[in-house]
Design a protein around this motif. Structure first.
Motif, PDB file in Angstrom:
ATOM      1  N   MET A 175       0.844  -1.194   0.000  1.00 45.80           N
ATOM      2  CA  MET A 175       0.000   0.000   0.000  1.00 45.80           C
ATOM      3  C   MET A 175       0.882   1.249   0.000  1.00 45.80           C
ATOM      4  SD  MET A 175      -2.871   1.662   0.114  1.00 45.80           S
ATOM      5  CE  MET A 175      -4.096   0.383   0.406  1.00 45.80           C
ATOM      6  N   ILE A 176       0.606   2.127  -0.943  1.00 50.06           N
ATOM      7  CA  ILE A 176       1.327   3.399  -1.030  1.00 50.06           C
ATOM      8  C   ILE A 176       0.340   4.526  -0.762  1.00 50.06           C
ATOM      9  CG2 ILE A 176       2.591   4.975  -2.537  1.00 50.06           C
ATOM     10  CD1 ILE A 176       3.644   2.577  -4.051  1.00 50.06           C
ATOM     11  N   ALA A 177       0.710   5.455   0.101  1.00 51.08           N
ATOM     12  CA  ALA A 177      -0.116   6.625   0.366  1.00 51.08           C
ATOM     13  C   ALA A 177       0.457   7.812  -0.388  1.00 51.08           C
ATOM     14  CB  ALA A 177      -0.159   6.927   1.868  1.00 51.08           C
ATOM     15  N   VAL A 178      -0.444   8.668  -0.864  1.00 56.44           N
ATOM     16  CA  VAL A 178      -0.044   9.851  -1.625  1.00 56.44           C
ATOM     17  C   VAL A 178      -0.735  11.063  -1.019  1.00 56.44           C
ATOM     18  CG1 VAL A 178      -0.070  11.003  -3.865  1.00 56.44           C
ATOM     19  CG2 VAL A 178       0.257   8.527  -3.742  1.00 56.44           C
ATOM     20  N   THR A 179       0.041  12.068  -0.649  1.00 53.91           N
ATOM     21  CA  THR A 179      -0.538  13.321  -0.198  1.00 53.91           C
ATOM     22  C   THR A 179      -0.562  14.303  -1.377  1.00 53.91           C
ATOM     23  OG1 THR A 179       1.545  14.367   0.465  1.00 53.91           O
ATOM     24  CG2 THR A 179       0.476  12.931   2.082  1.00 53.91           C
ATOM     25  N   GLY A 180      -1.352  15.346  -1.240  1.00 53.16           N
ATOM     26  CA  GLY A 180      -1.382  16.362  -2.292  1.00 53.16           C
ATOM     27  C   GLY A 180      -1.980  15.889  -3.595  1.00 53.16           C
ATOM     28  N   ALA A 181      -2.823  14.857  -3.546  1.00 55.47           N
ATOM     29  CA  ALA A 181      -3.348  14.271  -4.788  1.00 55.47           C
ATOM     30  C   ALA A 181      -4.322  15.190  -5.511  1.00 55.47           C
ATOM     31  CB  ALA A 181      -4.021  12.933  -4.499  1.00 55.47           C
ATOM     32  N   THR A 182      -4.821  16.227  -4.843  1.00 61.04           N
ATOM     33  CA  THR A 182      -5.702  17.181  -5.526  1.00 61.04           C
ATOM     34  C   THR A 182      -4.904  18.294  -6.186  1.00 61.04           C
ATOM     35  OG1 THR A 182      -5.998  18.483  -3.495  1.00 61.04           O
ATOM     36  CG2 THR A 182      -7.603  16.735  -3.929  1.00 61.04           C
ATOM     37  N   GLY A 183      -3.590  18.286  -6.018  1.00 61.93           N
ATOM     38  CA  GLY A 183      -2.734  19.310  -6.600  1.00 61.93           C
ATOM     39  C   GLY A 183      -2.108  18.860  -7.911  1.00 61.93           C
ATOM     40  N   ARG A 184      -1.348  19.758  -8.509  1.00 65.45           N
ATOM     41  CA  ARG A 184      -0.765  19.477  -9.832  1.00 65.45           C
ATOM     42  C   ARG A 184       0.278  18.373  -9.781  1.00 65.45           C
ATOM     43  NH1 ARG A 184       0.229  25.570 -12.348  1.00 65.45           N
ATOM     44  NH2 ARG A 184      -1.912  26.313 -12.108  1.00 65.45           N
ATOM     45  N   LEU A 185       1.126  18.389  -8.752  1.00 65.27           N
ATOM     46  CA  LEU A 185       2.186  17.385  -8.691  1.00 65.27           C
ATOM     47  C   LEU A 185       1.688  16.076  -8.100  1.00 65.27           C
ATOM     48  CD1 LEU A 185       5.112  16.622  -9.130  1.00 65.27           C
ATOM     49  CD2 LEU A 185       5.663  17.626  -6.896  1.00 65.27           C
ATOM     50  N   GLY A 186       1.055  16.142  -6.933  1.00 65.24           N
ATOM     51  CA  GLY A 186       0.558  14.921  -6.307  1.00 65.24           C
ATOM     52  C   GLY A 186      -0.435  14.188  -7.190  1.00 65.24           C
ATOM     53  N   GLY A 187      -1.267  14.943  -7.915  1.00 66.86           N
ATOM     54  CA  GLY A 187      -2.226  14.323  -8.815  1.00 66.86           C
ATOM     55  C   GLY A 187      -1.549  13.560  -9.934  1.00 66.86           C
ATOM     56  N   ARG A 188      -0.496  14.153 -10.480  1.00 66.75           N
ATOM     57  CA  ARG A 188       0.253  13.472 -11.543  1.00 66.75           C
ATOM     58  C   ARG A 188       0.843  12.154 -11.035  1.00 66.75           C
ATOM     59  NH1 ARG A 188       1.191  18.939 -13.265  1.00 66.75           N
ATOM     60  NH2 ARG A 188       1.579  19.146 -15.518  1.00 66.75           N
ATOM     61  N   ILE A 189       1.386  12.188  -9.825  1.00 63.94           N
ATOM     62  CA  ILE A 189       2.029  10.996  -9.273  1.00 63.94           C
ATOM     63  C   ILE A 189       0.997   9.925  -8.967  1.00 63.94           C
ATOM     64  CG2 ILE A 189       3.428  10.129  -7.359  1.00 63.94           C
ATOM     65  CD1 ILE A 189       4.620  13.052  -7.235  1.00 63.94           C
ATOM     66  N   ALA A 190      -0.144  10.320  -8.420  1.00 69.00           N
ATOM     67  CA  ALA A 190      -1.219   9.357  -8.143  1.00 69.00           C
ATOM     68  C   ALA A 190      -1.679   8.678  -9.428  1.00 69.00           C
ATOM     69  CB  ALA A 190      -2.382  10.066  -7.460  1.00 69.00           C
ATOM     70  N   GLN A 191      -1.775   9.441 -10.509  1.00 68.65           N
ATOM     71  CA  GLN A 191      -2.181   8.867 -11.798  1.00 68.65           C
ATOM     72  C   GLN A 191      -1.180   7.826 -12.279  1.00 68.65           C
ATOM     73  OE1 GLN A 191      -2.591  12.306 -14.285  1.00 68.65           O
ATOM     74  NE2 GLN A 191      -4.527  12.949 -13.356  1.00 68.65           N
ATOM     75  N   ARG A 192       0.095   8.108 -12.106  1.00 64.70           N
ATOM     76  CA  ARG A 192       1.131   7.172 -12.559  1.00 64.70           C
ATOM     77  C   ARG A 192       1.096   5.883 -11.746  1.00 64.70           C
ATOM     78  NH1 ARG A 192       2.303  11.969 -14.356  1.00 64.70           N
ATOM     79  NH2 ARG A 192       3.882  12.372 -15.980  1.00 64.70           N
ATOM     80  N   LEU A 193       0.867   5.997 -10.449  1.00 66.82           N
ATOM     81  CA  LEU A 193       0.796   4.800  -9.610  1.00 66.82           C
ATOM     82  C   LEU A 193      -0.427   3.968  -9.958  1.00 66.82           C
ATOM     83  CD1 LEU A 193       1.859   6.352  -6.189  1.00 66.82           C
ATOM     84  CD2 LEU A 193       3.245   4.895  -7.688  1.00 66.82           C
ATOM     85  N   ALA A 194      -1.538   4.638 -10.221  1.00 67.46           N
ATOM     86  CA  ALA A 194      -2.746   3.915 -10.618  1.00 67.46           C
ATOM     87  C   ALA A 194      -2.523   3.182 -11.935  1.00 67.46           C
ATOM     88  CB  ALA A 194      -3.918   4.889 -10.736  1.00 67.46           C
ATOM     89  N   ALA A 195      -1.841   3.838 -12.873  1.00 65.74           N
ATOM     90  CA  ALA A 195      -1.563   3.210 -14.167  1.00 65.74           C
ATOM     91  C   ALA A 195      -0.666   1.989 -14.012  1.00 65.74           C
ATOM     92  CB  ALA A 195      -0.916   4.222 -15.109  1.00 65.74           C
ATOM     93  N   ALA A 196       0.146   1.983 -12.945  1.00 62.73           N
ATOM     94  CA  ALA A 196       1.028   0.848 -12.685  1.00 62.73           C
ATOM     95  C   ALA A 196       0.316  -0.270 -11.919  1.00 62.73           C
ATOM     96  CB  ALA A 196       2.259   1.313 -11.897  1.00 62.73           C
TER      97      ALA A 196
END
Length: 285
Positions: free
Chosen positions: A1-22
């Motif tokens: 399990m990986i937690a991501v903060t700032g997922a509603t922002g420009r950077l955190g959102g981009r990273i969350a998308q990449r993890l989901a794609a993986a």
């Protein structure tokens, strides 16, 4: 399990998308779950940085967490320290923190000092850590341009200093790669920059070519910089942060360009020209 903060922002959102794609299960720690991106395998949890109880609960069972630096505020460091303590108490194994290039206790850019103290707290908190020291975002450089007639101007006390600005997509790619294999990056600090060191004259010329209008750089004195920003009515700490960004460029603290992005991704870092060309293509699509 990986937690991501700032997922509603420009950077955190981009990273969350990449993890989901993986195909990775993620827990998105946000201040407003209704604004969290809807991604496969992602669960949004209300956990503001300053709420230690909520953070501890949200991080229960988490192996690694991406700690995107909190929104700029006067109590930003206090929020960071609360989060760091809560993460350690929750038993998180690894914290990947988005810090800032040249983070130091006496850095010219005032907010880089907060990043330094956050790094120090993470070093002694217990979990393994990785610091992503991001240079100034290349994505934000066009936002420094003020409209002036049919053209634009960048004003600030940056002299002839240079900045190795980095694209947010490059940072997101690096962060995702680190989070997918955190053990390989434990105890490492990466200086994430673009491939070039640009003066603000260079930035103005590149933005001018991309936007098809004349853009220039106009150097200000410190007094002029403070006076020109007073009209925004921002608090003193915020104005100091804005002005010190330019002064840090003048003093050479936003360079040199490093090889960390290409070394981690196996491809060149994105230039400002490439970034603006890609944005223009998305807007016209």
């Amino acid at each position: 399990m990986i937690a991501v903060t700032g997922a509603t922002g420009r950077l955190g959102g981009r990273i969350a998308q990449r993890l989901a794609a993986a195909g990775v299960a993620t827990r998105l720690l946000v201040r407003d779950p209704s604004r969290a991106p809807e991604l496969p395998g992602a669960e949004a949890v209300l956990a503001p940085y300053g709420d230690a109880d909520a953070v501890r609960a949200a991080l229960a069972g988490v192996d690694a967490v991406l700690m995107v630096s909190a929104s700029e505020s006067e109590d930003r460091l206090e929020q960071h320290l609360t989060f760091v303590r809560a993460a350690a108490q929750a038993g998180v194994g690894h914290v990947v923190y988005t810090s800032f290039f040249g983070a130091a206790p006496k850095a010219t850019f005032t907010l880089a000092r907060t990043h330094f103290h956050t790094e120090q707290a993470l070093r002694s908190a217990g979990p393994a850590w990785t610091f992503l020291r991001d240079c100034l975002y290349a994505d934000f450089l066009p936002g420094m341009v003020e409209d002036e007639g049919e053209g634009g101007v960048i004003r600030g006390p940056a002299g002839h200093g240079r900045v190795a600005a980095v694209a947010q997509d490059d940072i997101a790619d690096v962060a995702a790669a680190v989070l997918l294999d955190p053990g390989a990056h434990a105890g490492r600090t990466y200086d994430l920059t673009g491939p070039e060191e640009l003066t603000l004259d260079d930035v103005a010329a590149i933005v001018s070519a991309a936007q098809g209008r004349p853009v220039r750089y106009e150097e200000e004195t410190l007094a002029e910089a403070y006076a020109s920003r007073a009209r925004y009515g921002a608090p003193d700490w915020q104005v100091e942060a804005w002005v010190s960004t330019y002064v840090a460029i003048a003093r050479g603290e936003m360079q040199p360009a490093t090889d960390d992005v290409p070394a981690l991704l196996g491809r060149p870092a994105t230039s400002l020209e490439q970034l603006l060309r890609a944005e223009r293509g998305r807007m016209s699509a």
